[in-house]
Design an enzyme around this catalytic site. Sequence first.
Site, PDB file in Angstrom:
ATOM      1  N   SER A   1      90.862  44.791  35.879  1.00  0.00           N
ATOM      2  CA  SER A   1      90.105  45.862  36.526  1.00  0.00           C
ATOM      3  C   SER A   1      90.220  45.866  38.043  1.00  0.00           C
ATOM      4  CB  SER A   1      88.637  45.760  36.134  1.00  0.00           C
ATOM      5  OG  SER A   1      88.119  44.520  36.533  1.00  0.00           O
TER       6      SER A   1
ATOM      7  N   THR B   1      86.158  46.524  39.141  1.00  0.00           N
ATOM      8  CA  THR B   1      85.705  46.517  40.526  1.00  0.00           C
ATOM      9  C   THR B   1      85.062  45.213  40.975  1.00  0.00           C
ATOM     10  OG1 THR B   1      85.220  48.857  40.398  1.00  0.00           O
ATOM     11  CG2 THR B   1      84.227  47.696  42.232  1.00  0.00           C
TER      12      THR B   1
ATOM     13  N   THR C   1      89.303  47.965  43.520  1.00  0.00           N
ATOM     14  CA  THR C   1      89.337  48.227  42.077  1.00  0.00           C
ATOM     15  C   THR C   1      90.642  48.887  41.662  1.00  0.00           C
ATOM     16  OG1 THR C   1      88.047  49.257  40.281  1.00  0.00           O
ATOM     17  CG2 THR C   1      88.378  50.579  42.229  1.00  0.00           C
TER      18      THR C   1
ATOM     19  N   ARG D   1      92.756  60.529  39.971  1.00  0.00           N
ATOM     20  CA  ARG D   1      91.306  60.328  40.063  1.00  0.00           C
ATOM     21  C   ARG D   1      90.986  59.159  41.013  1.00  0.00           C
ATOM     22  NH1 ARG D   1      87.578  55.875  39.091  1.00  0.00           N
ATOM     23  NH2 ARG D   1      85.609  56.730  38.373  1.00  0.00           N
ATOM     24  N   VAL D   2      90.000  59.380  41.843  1.00  0.00           N
ATOM     25  CA  VAL D   2      89.496  58.321  42.719  1.00  0.00           C
ATOM     26  C   VAL D   2      88.002  58.188  42.463  1.00  0.00           C
ATOM     27  CG1 VAL D   2      89.048  57.708  45.129  1.00  0.00           C
ATOM     28  CG2 VAL D   2      91.260  58.668  44.492  1.00  0.00           C
ATOM     29  N   GLY D   3      87.547  56.967  42.330  1.00  0.00           N
ATOM     30  CA  GLY D   3      86.127  56.739  42.066  1.00  0.00           C
ATOM     31  C   GLY D   3      85.351  56.475  43.343  1.00  0.00           C
ATOM     32  N   ASP D   4      84.232  55.804  43.186  1.00  0.00           N
ATOM     33  CA  ASP D   4      83.370  55.524  44.338  1.00  0.00           C
ATOM     34  C   ASP D   4      83.860  54.382  45.211  1.00  0.00           C
ATOM     35  OD1 ASP D   4      82.920  53.809  42.075  1.00  0.00           O
ATOM     36  OD2 ASP D   4      81.149  53.024  43.092  1.00  0.00           O
TER      37      ASP D   4
ATOM     38  N   THR E   1      78.980  49.213  41.448  1.00  0.00           N
ATOM     39  CA  THR E   1      79.986  49.085  40.403  1.00  0.00           C
ATOM     40  C   THR E   1      79.544  49.953  39.223  1.00  0.00           C
ATOM     41  OG1 THR E   1      81.151  47.546  38.944  1.00  0.00           O
ATOM     42  CG2 THR E   1      78.869  47.012  39.435  1.00  0.00           C
ATOM     43  N   GLY E   2      80.501  50.349  38.404  1.00  0.00           N
ATOM     44  CA  GLY E   2      80.171  51.189  37.263  1.00  0.00           C
ATOM     45  C   GLY E   2      80.891  52.519  37.348  1.00  0.00           C
TER      46      GLY E   2
ATOM     47  N   GLY F   1      82.079  55.531  38.643  1.00  0.00           N
ATOM     48  CA  GLY F   1      82.104  55.926  40.045  1.00  0.00           C
ATOM     49  C   GLY F   1      81.573  57.315  40.302  1.00  0.00           C
TER      50      GLY F   1
HETATM   51  C1  SD4 Z   1      85.346  53.389  39.584  1.00  0.00           C
HETATM   52  N1  SD4 Z   1      83.401  52.127  40.226  1.00  0.00           N
HETATM   53  O1  SD4 Z   1      86.546  53.526  39.778  1.00  0.00           O
HETATM   54  C2  SD4 Z   1      84.748  52.012  39.724  1.00  0.00           C
HETATM   55  C3  SD4 Z   1      84.830  51.333  38.421  1.00  0.00           C
HETATM   56  C4  SD4 Z   1      83.855  50.238  38.245  1.00  0.00           C
HETATM   57  O2  SD4 Z   1      82.767  48.741  36.911  1.00  0.00           O
HETATM   58  O3  SD4 Z   1      83.215  49.748  39.121  1.00  0.00           O
HETATM   59  N2  SD4 Z   1      83.609  49.780  37.079  1.00  0.00           N
HETATM   60  O4  SD4 Z   1      84.613  54.308  39.237  1.00  0.00           O
END
Ligand code: SD4
Length: 325
Positions: free
Chosen positions: A82, A184, A202, A212-215, A235-236, A238
């Site tokens: 990850s 992450t 991450t 795609r781009v997350g947080d 985390t999680g 995004g």
């Molecule tokens: C995302 N926040 O790309 C990251 C993924 C993540 O635990 O943190 N997962 O959305």
Amino acid sequence: MGRTRREFLKTGSAAALGTVLAGPAAARGILSRPAGAKVISTWQHGLQANEAAWNTLGNGGSILDAVELGVAAVESDLTNRSVGLGGRPDRDGHVTLDACIQDHAGRAGAVAFVEHFEHPISIARAVMERTPHVMLVGEGAERWALENGFTRKEVDLPEVRKAWQEWLKTSDYKPVVNVENHDTIGMVGVDASGRLAGSCTTSGMAYKVHGRVGDSPIIGAGLFVDGEVGAACATGTGELVIRIAGSHTVVELMRQGMEPDAACREAVHRIMKQNPGLKDHQVGFLALRADGAHGAHAIYEGFDFALTTDSGTELVKATFEQKWE
Ligand code: SD4
């Protein structure tokens, strides 16, 4: 006495060397104990990251060096699915990486949607230190990295490729994130003199849409540092974090006087309120106040974080709203 920062950077920077100080050899090399410092980072891989960060502080590195080299240790771990080049790919089979870093003064650097570099966190730091910008993405970020001393790394892991090919059979995107399936590493830290810094890196959600781009690389979402108040990381899923500017929210709540754990809880509540009926999407926040107090909270059971102080390191279970079923 610890090495000076300049000596440290000459010999120890991942940005300069593409390597990280980590593991027992580095631990034996600790020159001084960073009394009063604290480092916290997400999930169990935070243990590995905190060790590298703590060694960096102990060897005379700054808190910014520590949060960079801390998460860089996890980026180098090709067994990690990850973070870094060992991560799971997007739906087109590309491993695309996101990272950001921020210092005590609020200076920030980020890269998103980059492929084939071992240490996106170090590129993010270089963007912060060597450009007038905060964020570079995709091909432009890759070209800039090559022009600025970073080298490409090709990694092809048969196990990862096979799992992706298996996933293609159903192509069912399920962004389930928890203990067994988390992404992450986010890290926030404070040194003995009270200087803060944070980092986040991450490979993002497995099998995401290409592009795609997350947080995680977004300052204010996956990470936020304000030297006067504190720092937070997330985390999680995004998308949920971006929609409430999660890490910035946590820091602002601390600015208004909330305790770090209450600030994390309130940010989680905002996500739940904004997404009624939400199921199977984990989000967890970590907060570190400028005076060294820390807190954490998650939607679901299962979010843990590594905590390192001068009395040692422990893996701590975060408080949560709901049981994971
Ligand atoms: C995302 N926040 O790309 C990251 C993924 C993540 O635990 O943190 N997962 O959305």
